[in-house]
Scaffold this motif. Sequence first.
Motif, PDB file in Angstrom:
ATOM      1  N   UNK A 240      -4.044   5.568  -4.217  1.00  0.00           N
ATOM      2  CA  UNK A 240      -5.489   6.217  -4.465  1.00  0.00           C
ATOM      3  C   UNK A 240      -5.482   6.608  -6.184  1.00  0.00           C
ATOM      4  N   UNK A 241      -6.495   6.548  -6.688  1.00  0.00           N
ATOM      5  CA  UNK A 241      -6.672   6.921  -8.070  1.00  0.00           C
ATOM      6  C   UNK A 241      -6.446   8.546  -8.343  1.00  0.00           C
ATOM      7  N   UNK A 242      -6.624   9.191  -7.073  1.00  0.00           N
ATOM      8  CA  UNK A 242      -6.333  10.877  -7.305  1.00  0.00           C
ATOM      9  C   UNK A 242      -5.054  11.024  -7.206  1.00  0.00           C
ATOM     10  N   UNK A 243      -4.158  10.116  -6.999  1.00  0.00           N
ATOM     11  CA  UNK A 243      -2.630  10.405  -7.069  1.00  0.00           C
ATOM     12  C   UNK A 243      -2.201  10.621  -8.551  1.00  0.00           C
TER      13      UNK A 243
ATOM     14  N   UNK B  72       0.916  -1.112  -0.067  1.00  0.00           N
ATOM     15  CA  UNK B  72      -0.043  -0.158   0.007  1.00  0.00           C
ATOM     16  C   UNK B  72       0.776   1.252   0.042  1.00  0.00           C
ATOM     17  N   UNK B  73       0.863   2.094  -1.150  1.00  0.00           N
ATOM     18  CA  UNK B  73       1.647   3.273  -0.924  1.00  0.00           C
ATOM     19  C   UNK B  73       0.649   4.456  -0.524  1.00  0.00           C
ATOM     20  N   UNK B  74       1.173   5.163   0.457  1.00  0.00           N
ATOM     21  CA  UNK B  74       0.414   5.938   1.154  1.00  0.00           C
ATOM     22  C   UNK B  74       0.132   7.358  -0.145  1.00  0.00           C
ATOM     23  N   UNK B  75       1.104   7.665  -0.932  1.00  0.00           N
ATOM     24  CA  UNK B  75       1.162   8.252  -1.951  1.00  0.00           C
ATOM     25  C   UNK B  75       2.122   8.205  -2.950  1.00  0.00           C
TER      26      UNK B  75
ATOM     27  N   UNK C 212      -8.079   4.786   5.061  1.00  0.00           N
ATOM     28  CA  UNK C 212      -8.755   6.094   4.979  1.00  0.00           C
ATOM     29  C   UNK C 212      -8.187   7.185   4.101  1.00  0.00           C
ATOM     30  N   UNK C 213      -8.748   8.247   3.665  1.00  0.00           N
ATOM     31  CA  UNK C 213      -8.029   9.136   2.713  1.00  0.00           C
ATOM     32  C   UNK C 213      -7.763  10.206   3.862  1.00  0.00           C
ATOM     33  N   UNK C 214      -6.469  10.823   3.518  1.00  0.00           N
ATOM     34  CA  UNK C 214      -5.969  11.864   4.542  1.00  0.00           C
ATOM     35  C   UNK C 214      -5.298  12.866   3.745  1.00  0.00           C
ATOM     36  N   UNK C 215      -6.016  13.659   2.772  1.00  0.00           N
ATOM     37  CA  UNK C 215      -5.643  14.500   2.070  1.00  0.00           C
ATOM     38  C   UNK C 215      -4.819  15.545   2.579  1.00  0.00           C
ATOM     39  N   UNK C 216      -4.075  16.438   1.764  1.00  0.00           N
ATOM     40  CA  UNK C 216      -3.398  17.534   2.098  1.00  0.00           C
ATOM     41  C   UNK C 216      -1.773  17.927   1.608  1.00  0.00           C
ATOM     42  N   UNK C 217      -1.149  16.772   2.061  1.00  0.00           N
ATOM     43  CA  UNK C 217       0.193  16.706   1.466  1.00  0.00           C
ATOM     44  C   UNK C 217      -0.095  16.408  -0.060  1.00  0.00           C
ATOM     45  N   UNK C 218      -0.759  15.590  -0.381  1.00  0.00           N
ATOM     46  CA  UNK C 218      -1.217  15.414  -1.965  1.00  0.00           C
ATOM     47  C   UNK C 218      -2.947  15.312  -1.676  1.00  0.00           C
TER      48      UNK C 218
END
Length: 185
Positions: free
Chosen positions: A88-91, A65-68, A112-118
């Motif tokens: 995440x496909x948002x990456x 699992x890659x966090x980003x 879980x989604x933890x956006x902000x950095x990406x």
Amino acid sequence: MIKLLYDGELIRENGIIKKASSSVTLIQTKNHNIIVDTSTKDKRELIIKELEKLNLSPKDIEITINTHLHYDHIENNSIFKNATFYASPKEFGFNEYFEDFKKFKDKEIEIVETPGHTYGSISVIYKDYIVVGDASPLKNNVIKLIPPRLNVDEKLALKTLKYIRSLKKNVITGHEGIVYKEEII
């Protein structure tokens, strides 16, 4: 079982990042051997040696699992030849090599989604731990509620840090090891 194989590292000189390598976390559930983030190529042998200490090899890892998808979190993906890779496909950089993290199934794990950095940053919850990648690259990000210097949205990054703290779990940071829940006020 959760084991931090490598704490990560982030070296700055005059505010400029000179070296970055992410933490690498092994999670063993009843059904899977999972690696969260794979760090940089110069940590390859260290990761293999740490796995060997646990009687494992890269071929025993079924899930990564890659966090980003920043380079310092994915450069060793290639050593896990039997793994399915989730992100995440948002990456930026998400392609057919990765599966959408929402397709991942293991009753012991929550992603879980933890956006902000990406925008596509994700975190992995396992028992009393959350592996957050660069949602909190350093301990003080989550301890003192300081958004990561590198972010796509500072307000969103701060909201994510507050969410992480609200979970009252031990936090495995992106580049500085573990913040134990007792350290978070």
